[in-house]
Design a protein around this motif. Structure first.
Motif, PDB file in Angstrom:
ATOM      1  N   PHE A   1      -3.397  30.547 -57.461  1.00  0.00           N
ATOM      2  CA  PHE A   1      -4.731  30.087 -57.085  1.00  0.00           C
ATOM      3  C   PHE A   1      -5.855  30.970 -57.635  1.00  0.00           C
ATOM      4  O   PHE A   1      -6.949  30.501 -57.877  1.00  0.00           O
ATOM      5  CB  PHE A   1      -4.856  30.011 -55.557  1.00  0.00           C
TER       6      PHE A   1
ATOM      7  N   TYR B   1       2.546  28.098 -56.784  1.00  0.00           N
ATOM      8  CA  TYR B   1       1.254  27.807 -57.406  1.00  0.00           C
ATOM      9  C   TYR B   1       0.378  29.049 -57.375  1.00  0.00           C
ATOM     10  O   TYR B   1       0.320  29.749 -56.365  1.00  0.00           O
ATOM     11  CB  TYR B   1       0.560  26.652 -56.675  1.00  0.00           C
TER      12      TYR B   1
ATOM     13  N   TYR C   1      -1.142  33.607 -54.713  1.00  0.00           N
ATOM     14  CA  TYR C   1      -0.252  32.478 -54.954  1.00  0.00           C
ATOM     15  C   TYR C   1       0.364  31.980 -53.653  1.00  0.00           C
ATOM     16  O   TYR C   1       0.230  32.620 -52.611  1.00  0.00           O
ATOM     17  CB  TYR C   1       0.851  32.881 -55.939  1.00  0.00           C
ATOM     18  N   GLY C   2       1.033  30.852 -53.725  1.00  0.00           N
ATOM     19  CA  GLY C   2       1.717  30.311 -52.557  1.00  0.00           C
ATOM     20  C   GLY C   2       2.340  28.970 -52.873  1.00  0.00           C
ATOM     21  O   GLY C   2       2.468  28.580 -54.029  1.00  0.00           O
ATOM     22  N   ASN C   3       2.685  28.249 -51.812  1.00  0.00           N
ATOM     23  CA  ASN C   3       3.201  26.908 -52.015  1.00  0.00           C
ATOM     24  C   ASN C   3       2.020  25.959 -52.257  1.00  0.00           C
ATOM     25  O   ASN C   3       0.860  26.326 -52.049  1.00  0.00           O
ATOM     26  CB  ASN C   3       4.069  26.460 -50.838  1.00  0.00           C
ATOM     27  N   GLN C   4       2.302  24.743 -52.689  1.00  0.00           N
ATOM     28  CA  GLN C   4       1.241  23.847 -53.140  1.00  0.00           C
ATOM     29  C   GLN C   4       0.229  23.512 -52.047  1.00  0.00           C
ATOM     30  O   GLN C   4      -0.960  23.414 -52.322  1.00  0.00           O
ATOM     31  CB  GLN C   4       1.831  22.556 -53.701  1.00  0.00           C
ATOM     32  N   ASP C   5       0.675  23.364 -50.810  1.00  0.00           N
ATOM     33  CA  ASP C   5      -0.287  22.998 -49.757  1.00  0.00           C
ATOM     34  C   ASP C   5      -0.978  24.214 -49.130  1.00  0.00           C
ATOM     35  O   ASP C   5      -1.702  24.085 -48.162  1.00  0.00           O
ATOM     36  CB  ASP C   5       0.369  22.126 -48.692  1.00  0.00           C
ATOM     37  N   LYS C   6      -0.758  25.370 -49.694  1.00  0.00           N
ATOM     38  CA  LYS C   6      -1.428  26.622 -49.322  1.00  0.00           C
ATOM     39  C   LYS C   6      -1.170  27.051 -47.879  1.00  0.00           C
ATOM     40  O   LYS C   6      -1.956  27.763 -47.277  1.00  0.00           O
ATOM     41  CB  LYS C   6      -2.934  26.521 -49.566  1.00  0.00           C
ATOM     42  N   THR C   7      -0.055  26.604 -47.297  1.00  0.00           N
ATOM     43  CA  THR C   7       0.269  27.052 -45.943  1.00  0.00           C
ATOM     44  C   THR C   7       0.979  28.401 -45.956  1.00  0.00           C
ATOM     45  O   THR C   7       0.993  29.089 -44.946  1.00  0.00           O
ATOM     46  CB  THR C   7       1.148  26.015 -45.210  1.00  0.00           C
TER      47      THR C   7
ATOM     48  N   CYS D   1       0.793  31.711 -48.251  1.00  0.00           N
ATOM     49  CA  CYS D   1       0.123  32.367 -49.379  1.00  0.00           C
ATOM     50  C   CYS D   1       0.412  33.863 -49.370  1.00  0.00           C
ATOM     51  O   CYS D   1       0.557  34.476 -48.306  1.00  0.00           O
ATOM     52  CB  CYS D   1      -1.375  32.128 -49.326  1.00  0.00           C
TER      53      CYS D   1
ATOM     54  N   GLU E   1      -5.569  25.961 -59.519  1.00  0.00           N
ATOM     55  CA  GLU E   1      -4.300  25.699 -58.845  1.00  0.00           C
ATOM     56  C   GLU E   1      -3.331  25.193 -59.886  1.00  0.00           C
ATOM     57  O   GLU E   1      -3.477  24.089 -60.404  1.00  0.00           O
ATOM     58  CB  GLU E   1      -4.495  24.651 -57.753  1.00  0.00           C
TER      59      GLU E   1
END
Length: 127
Positions: A121, A119, A46-52, A54, A25
């Motif tokens: 992953f 981010y 990939y996605g935002n930091q809290d993985k909501t 992706c 991450e």
């Protein structure tokens, strides 16, 4: 006969599983387990930091860069975050980044820089 061999080879190539080149991450520099020159294309998860939120995208392994985009909605705002990753041998580095805020109540703003809000992953390599 050559066409038959080509068809067999293409069918066999479709059954080759991808190679995991990166798991973790990060929103910064990524060092891969292998050189990009050994692959036809890569897939970046990939996605935002809290993985909501992706996504994944595929890119030719010999590309010079790939752009990642994440859309985030909050009350009255639509954020469009972008990050350009520069591909080089066995590293992906952050190029340009942007955070665009479209405020549905009053105004829009755009910021650009080198801070990535996206981010990575996992990266898979396909031969």
């Amino acid at each position: 006969r050559d066409a038959e061999l080509q068809a067999e080879w293409e069918k066999a190539a479709q059954n080759i599983p991808p190679v995991v080149l990166f798991t973790g991450e990060t929103s910064g520099t990524i060092t891969l387990n292998d050189d990009l020159s050994n692959y036809s294309y890569i897939e970046i998860f990939y996605g935002n930091q809290d993985k909501t939120l992706c996504n994944s995208t595929k890119a030719q392994a010999d590309s010079s860069s790939v752009t990642l985009v994440v859309h985030v909605t909050t009350e009255g705002h639509l954020w469009i975050n972008t990050t350009e990753l520069l591909l080089n041998t066995n590293k992906l580095t952050v190029g340009r980044c942007g955070a665009n805020d479209i405020n549905t109540y009053s105004h829009a703003s755009v910021s650009a820089g080198t801070t990535s809000y996206i981010y990575v992953f996992k990266i898979l390599g396909y031969k």
